[in-house]
Design an enzyme around this catalytic site. Sequence first.
Site, PDB file in Angstrom:
ATOM      1  N   HIS A 311       0.852  -1.186   0.000  1.00  0.00           N
ATOM      2  CA  HIS A 311       0.000   0.000   0.000  1.00  0.00           C
ATOM      3  C   HIS A 311       0.884   1.231   0.000  1.00  0.00           C
ATOM      4  O   HIS A 311       1.992   1.210   0.549  1.00  0.00           O
ATOM      5  CB  HIS A 311      -0.915  -0.003   1.234  1.00  0.00           C
ATOM      6  CG  HIS A 311      -2.052   0.971   1.156  1.00  0.00           C
ATOM      7  ND1 HIS A 311      -1.899   2.299   1.492  1.00  0.00           N
ATOM      8  CD2 HIS A 311      -3.344   0.815   0.774  1.00  0.00           C
ATOM      9  CE1 HIS A 311      -3.059   2.918   1.320  1.00  0.00           C
ATOM     10  NE2 HIS A 311      -3.942   2.046   0.883  1.00  0.00           N
ATOM     11  N   ASP A 369      -8.059  -4.778  -0.185  1.00  0.00           N
ATOM     12  CA  ASP A 369      -8.579  -5.264  -1.463  1.00  0.00           C
ATOM     13  C   ASP A 369      -8.378  -6.758  -1.648  1.00  0.00           C
ATOM     14  O   ASP A 369      -9.035  -7.375  -2.487  1.00  0.00           O
ATOM     15  CB  ASP A 369      -7.891  -4.526  -2.628  1.00  0.00           C
ATOM     16  CG  ASP A 369      -8.094  -3.029  -2.557  1.00  0.00           C
ATOM     17  OD1 ASP A 369      -9.259  -2.615  -2.511  1.00  0.00           O
ATOM     18  OD2 ASP A 369      -7.103  -2.287  -2.529  1.00  0.00           O
TER      19      ASP A 369
END
Length: 435
Positions: A311, A369
Amino acid sequence: MSGTANGSVTVTIDGSNKSMKLPLIHGTIGHSVADIRKMYGEMGIFTYDPGYGGTAACDSKITYIDGDEGILLHRGYPIEQLAEQSTFLEVAYLLLNGELPNASERKVFVQGVTMHTMLHEQIRAFYNGFRRDAHPMAVMCGVVGALSAFYHDSLDINDEQHRRISAFRLIAKLPTIAAWAYKYSIGQPFMYPRNDLTYPANFLYMFNAVPSEPWQPNPVLVRAMDRILILHADHEQNASTSTVRLAGSTGANPFACIAAGIASLWGPAHGGANEAVLKMLAEIGHVDRIPEFISKVKDKNSSVRLMGFGHRVYKNYDPRAKIMQATCHEVLRELGIVDDPLLDLAVELEKIALHDPYFVERKLYPNVDFYSGIILKAMGFPTSMFTVLFAVARTVGWISQWKEMIEDPSQRIGRPRQIYTGPAKRDYVPLAERS
């Protein structure tokens, strides 16, 4: 600026006598920042920061992220506690108002959202203007932007009551707009909202129900949807939130600003990551092929990427991923999906990535996700709707950030600087003289 100033950073231009002290600004928690606002006026230079990775464009009281420690707080409350104990509309109230509501405040807020779930009947005609195979995010951009043409009574951004009504309308109507986009794409009748249902249950009803059959909410799936919405409600100054703030800084109405946020979210590097995870798992196909896939990921000459890991902010395990993993198991159990090949792949891939020195050294931990796509697929959502659901949830964060910006007396129109690297001044050459 609501932070406290204490200390300074000295900036000196080599070979000149220009030097100045930049005040250090400290927030409640987190890193300090150097206030560079007067640097151009006093020293004649700007800072260069592509992607704004080292620049604070605002100060905010809404969301705090510590990517190194894997911490996400909304108004000081850990995301883990909110996801397990709260509801999406309660979190929406928290983001908008700064505190959790008491019983009467919560009741008034829920009623305020519920009474705005209907869309103006003329908006139905908008859908007929789209092709059946139009991407639902294209529909979302168009319809949300068009809301300003229907609600002239709440477009004064300087009026507190107008801002409040706009917030209610956006939070309430996005699920209806999203569900109708799906129904239009498959040729089923639009289902009008049911105000006797909770926010997540009403969305599932509008998405799944048909007039010819009764529909009853499944408590496990409703709770899963509520949790998904909470986990995506806000995430500090990401690309779409920054887009909303930048659009809002011009004085644009909130419906236009949220439409801009939806457009930004549509990008595969932002809102489409969970769809990319499913595609990756499908390409791997079987757990036996994971070692081969991992080898390709490590190969510098390969274009294969490990989707759902790592991320821009988190350099630790994304706290939302842990909650999403547990929710994933709950949903699959409820739906009777015992041996799901995608989940088996995901679990094994996660196990390898968490113990392989290559990924550990690069701090490529699972993000939110990684599991959300599997959950949404199991619940019957097509991949084209994944980013739409993200937009439904993130609207709460967008409108909270927009409201905070409008109410900030130090807010100015956004105007990033640049380094110009094109041609210097030159004279126009008539066409006949050009070689």
